[in-house]
Design a protein around this motif. Sequence first.
Motif, PDB file in Angstrom:
ATOM      1  N   THR A  90       0.824  -1.205   0.000  1.00  0.00           N
ATOM      2  CA  THR A  90       0.000   0.000   0.000  1.00  0.00           C
ATOM      3  C   THR A  90       0.860   1.258   0.000  1.00  0.00           C
ATOM      4  O   THR A  90       0.547   2.249  -0.670  1.00  0.00           O
ATOM      5  CB  THR A  90      -0.937   0.006   1.225  1.00  0.00           C
ATOM      6  N   VAL A  91       1.961   1.226   0.747  1.00  0.00           N
ATOM      7  CA  VAL A  91       2.880   2.370   0.780  1.00  0.00           C
ATOM      8  C   VAL A  91       3.448   2.634  -0.607  1.00  0.00           C
ATOM      9  O   VAL A  91       3.518   3.784  -1.064  1.00  0.00           O
ATOM     10  CB  VAL A  91       4.011   2.139   1.805  1.00  0.00           C
ATOM     11  N   TYR A  92       3.856   1.576  -1.301  1.00  0.00           N
ATOM     12  CA  TYR A  92       4.391   1.747  -2.658  1.00  0.00           C
ATOM     13  C   TYR A  92       3.316   2.286  -3.597  1.00  0.00           C
ATOM     14  O   TYR A  92       3.598   3.088  -4.494  1.00  0.00           O
ATOM     15  CB  TYR A  92       4.935   0.421  -3.179  1.00  0.00           C
ATOM     16  N   GLU A  93       2.086   1.845  -3.389  1.00  0.00           N
ATOM     17  CA  GLU A  93       0.990   2.286  -4.247  1.00  0.00           C
ATOM     18  C   GLU A  93       0.662   3.759  -4.028  1.00  0.00           C
ATOM     19  O   GLU A  93       0.420   4.513  -4.986  1.00  0.00           O
ATOM     20  CB  GLU A  93      -0.248   1.424  -3.966  1.00  0.00           C
ATOM     21  N   LEU A 136      14.727  -0.848   5.952  1.00  0.00           N
ATOM     22  CA  LEU A 136      14.643   0.556   5.553  1.00  0.00           C
ATOM     23  C   LEU A 136      15.236   0.759   4.159  1.00  0.00           C
ATOM     24  O   LEU A 136      14.667   1.475   3.322  1.00  0.00           O
ATOM     25  CB  LEU A 136      15.367   1.439   6.569  1.00  0.00           C
ATOM     26  N   HIS A 137      16.365   0.121   3.898  1.00  0.00           N
ATOM     27  CA  HIS A 137      17.016   0.235   2.589  1.00  0.00           C
ATOM     28  C   HIS A 137      16.103  -0.290   1.487  1.00  0.00           C
ATOM     29  O   HIS A 137      15.966   0.344   0.421  1.00  0.00           O
ATOM     30  CB  HIS A 137      18.332  -0.546   2.598  1.00  0.00           C
ATOM     31  N   ARG A 138      15.456  -1.417   1.717  1.00  0.00           N
ATOM     32  CA  ARG A 138      14.537  -1.981   0.713  1.00  0.00           C
ATOM     33  C   ARG A 138      13.320  -1.086   0.525  1.00  0.00           C
ATOM     34  O   ARG A 138      12.837  -0.910  -0.601  1.00  0.00           O
ATOM     35  CB  ARG A 138      14.088  -3.378   1.132  1.00  0.00           C
ATOM     36  N   GLU A 187      11.529  -6.777  -3.903  1.00  0.00           N
ATOM     37  CA  GLU A 187      12.658  -6.912  -2.971  1.00  0.00           C
ATOM     38  C   GLU A 187      12.225  -6.599  -1.542  1.00  0.00           C
ATOM     39  O   GLU A 187      12.674  -7.235  -0.589  1.00  0.00           O
ATOM     40  CB  GLU A 187      13.801  -5.996  -3.390  1.00  0.00           C
ATOM     41  N   MET A 188      11.347  -5.609  -1.405  1.00  0.00           N
ATOM     42  CA  MET A 188      10.846  -5.254  -0.074  1.00  0.00           C
ATOM     43  C   MET A 188      10.048  -6.397   0.527  1.00  0.00           C
ATOM     44  O   MET A 188      10.227  -6.761   1.697  1.00  0.00           O
ATOM     45  CB  MET A 188       9.971  -4.001  -0.170  1.00  0.00           C
TER      46      MET A 188
END
Length: 231
Positions: free
Chosen positions: A102-105, A191-193, A201-202
Motif C-alpha cells: 500500500t505504501v508503494y501504491e 529501511l534500505h529496501r 525486494e521489499m
Amino acid sequence: MTGVDDMVPLPLRVTSAVIAEQLRERILDGSFAPGEQISELQLAAKLQMSRGPVREAVQRLAQEGLLVNHRNRGVFVVELEVGDIEDVYRGRRAIEKEAASTVYERGIPVGLAARLQEILHNIAQYMNAGDWKKLAREDLYFHETMVEAAQSPRLSRMFSTLAAETMLCMSAFDERYIRPPTAVEEHERLLHRLLGGDLSEMLAEIDRHMSDAVESLTNARRERDGDRSNV
C-alpha cells in the motif's frame, strides 16, 4: 513476590482500560510470569477497586492473547509455544507485506525515512546498553511505524492485536533472541529496501525478517527450556 505485589492502587473512577494497561505492563515486564494464575479478587483488593472493572480488564487482555481462561481452573498468563510464535509472525507477515504494498501504491509519506532512522538510532543505543526490554519495544515500534505509513486504520488495528503477543515473544528471551548486531542490521535492510523502490525486494526482505525472527525465537525458547531442565 508475585505480579500482584507490583500493582498500585488506582483512583475510584478509573476505567477498565487503565487497569488493563497496568496489568499489561506487568505481564510484559515479567512481573507476572508465563503460566502464572491471575486472581481477579487479589487484583481488585490490591487496586482497591470493585471486581467489575478488573474483570473487564482481564477479559480485554484475554482478547489480546496475553491471558488465557482455563475452564474450572481460572485465568493464567499465556505461555507461548513454538506453534504460537509461528502463528503470531504469520499474521504479522501478512499485515506488513500488505502495508508495504500500500505504501508503494500511495507513495512513501514525507518524513517516514527520518522517523525510521531515529528508531534505528534508538535500537542501537539500547542494544549497546543491554536494555533488552526497551530494545524490544523500539523493534516493535519500527514495524508499527511502517504499517502506519500505509494510512490504513484497519491494517493498523490488525497489527495492534498482535503487538502485545509480539512483545511477549521478544521480551521473554532477552539477549537469547536479540543477537547483536543483527537487531540493527536487519532493520537497516528493511529501511534500505523500503526506500529502494522495488516492491518485490521489499516483500522478500519482510519474508526473510519474519522467518529469521521465528527461527531465533524458537531457538531461544529451546535454549531456555534446556537451561530449565538442567536446574
